[in-house]
Write a protein that holds these residues in place. Structure first.
Motif, mmCIF file in Angstrom:
data_model
loop_
_atom_site.group_PDB
_atom_site.id
_atom_site.type_symbol
_atom_site.label_atom_id
_atom_site.label_comp_id
_atom_site.label_asym_id
_atom_site.label_seq_id
_atom_site.Cartn_x
_atom_site.Cartn_y
_atom_site.Cartn_z
ATOM 1 N N THR A 112 25.011 17.416 20.124
ATOM 2 C CA THR A 112 24.214 18.633 20.293
ATOM 3 C C THR A 112 24.700 19.433 21.498
ATOM 4 N N ALA A 149 17.787 27.319 17.588
ATOM 5 C CA ALA A 149 18.586 26.096 17.482
ATOM 6 C C ALA A 149 17.706 24.889 17.207
ATOM 7 N N THR A 173 18.597 31.584 23.579
ATOM 8 C CA THR A 173 18.223 30.620 22.545
ATOM 9 C C THR A 173 16.717 30.361 22.523
ATOM 10 N N TYR A 215 23.337 27.951 13.723
ATOM 11 C CA TYR A 215 22.025 28.359 14.211
ATOM 12 C C TYR A 215 21.713 29.783 13.752
ATOM 13 N N ALA A 235 19.436 32.944 19.249
ATOM 14 C CA ALA A 235 19.826 31.864 18.344
ATOM 15 C C ALA A 235 18.709 30.832 18.317
ATOM 16 N N ILE A 267 13.116 26.883 9.407
ATOM 17 C CA ILE A 267 14.028 26.137 10.267
ATOM 18 C C ILE A 267 13.369 24.792 10.552
#
Length: 284
Positions: free
Chosen positions: A176, A119, A189, A106, A117, A63
């Motif tokens: 965002t 992100a 998150t 995500y 998640a 990621i």
């Protein structure tokens, strides 16, 4: 997932030979490990490509969130794209490697500590972390220039098509926020951004004037609004853990060789999930 971990690193700066060797040594502890790369892999496109390709082949999922150095347009880089076009070109590179970016759904970590998640965010800075006493961006920049503290972004990071980095930042914040607000209200998150989401981590900078290139006040409450169990960032080259409002903020930078060589040896990859316990040396 069984024994996998969500790991993180940033500020690899592989133009430095010793840092490139560190990247070549990075390996997962299991086939289920994910890796967050929170920006500043390198300045030249080909070096970014080399590092991300290597890591994508080793970890179950990578990621990526961009740092300011990826967004530079060095004069000798054959890829001479600027601003948003450069960023989107990097996004396409990542997608070709199966790497999640701020433009993609995500990914959800289902291992221990999940579901969460993860992100990756691309939120720049808007000069709102101003020099004390400066009422405006212009005054803050003037004071920084007078003190000889000027980020190289002012010369190599081009905000095209936006008039300035602060305009690009505000556009990124709005987009965002829209995406994070669309998550299920119960979804926890891990927020990943190259720049710290709050000003607090910049209080320990050796040169406080540099803080204005380190984030925006617009994200100060995101760890609460968007149910973060952890916030991952880099940029400052001061790896440490801060706890605020019950949320773990972790700076995961490697930094330049002159910075990491004198430190006690540590594993470059920081464990984000399962959430490590609070430890001696954490800032509360």
């Amino acid at each position: 997932m069984g024994n996998g971990r969500l790991l993180a690193v940033s500020d690899l700066h592989i133009a430095h030979k010793d840092n490139r060797a560190v990247v070549e040594s990075l390996r997962p502890g299991s086939d289920e490990d994910w890796l967050i790369v929170a920006g500043d892999v390198a300045e030249e496109y080909a070096r970014v490509e080399w590092a991300l390709k290597l890591l994508s082949e080793r970890f179950a999922k990578v990621i990526w969130a961009p740092g300011n150095h990826e967004l530079w347009t060095p004069p000798d880089d054959p890829v001479d794209l600027r601003g948003e076009k450069r960023y989107l070109h990097l996004v396409e590179l990542c997608r070709g490697l199966g790497i999640a970016t701020p433009e993609d759904p995500y990914p959800v970590w289902e291992g221990e500590g999940g579901p969460v998640a993860v992100a990756p965010l691309f939120v720049l800075y808007d000069y709102s972390f101003r020099v004390p006493g400066a009422g405006t961006k212009e005054e803050s920049l003037r004071l920084a220039h007078a003190a000889g503290v000027v980020c190289t972004d002012e010369y190599l990071l081009h905000p095209d098509p936006y008039p300035g980095a602060d305009d690009w930042c505000r556009a990124r914040v709005a987009e965002t926020e829209r995406r994070l607000s669309a998550l299920d209200p119960g979804q926890r998150t891990v927020l990943v951004n190259h720049f710290p989401l709050t000003r607090e981590p910049t209080r320990v900078l050796r040169y406080p004037d540099f803080a204005q290139w380190c984030g925006t006040e617009l994200t100060a409450d995101w760890h609460l609004r968007f149910r973060a169990v952890s916030v991952v960032y880099g940029h400052l080259h001061i790896p440490r853990v801060i706890w605020r409002d019950g949320v773990r903020f972790e700076e995961v930078s490697l930094g330049y060789p002159r910075e990491w060589r004198p430190r006690p040896p540590r594993e470059p990859l920081r464990q984000i999930l399962p959430l490590p316990p609070r430890a001696q040396g954490d800032t509360w």
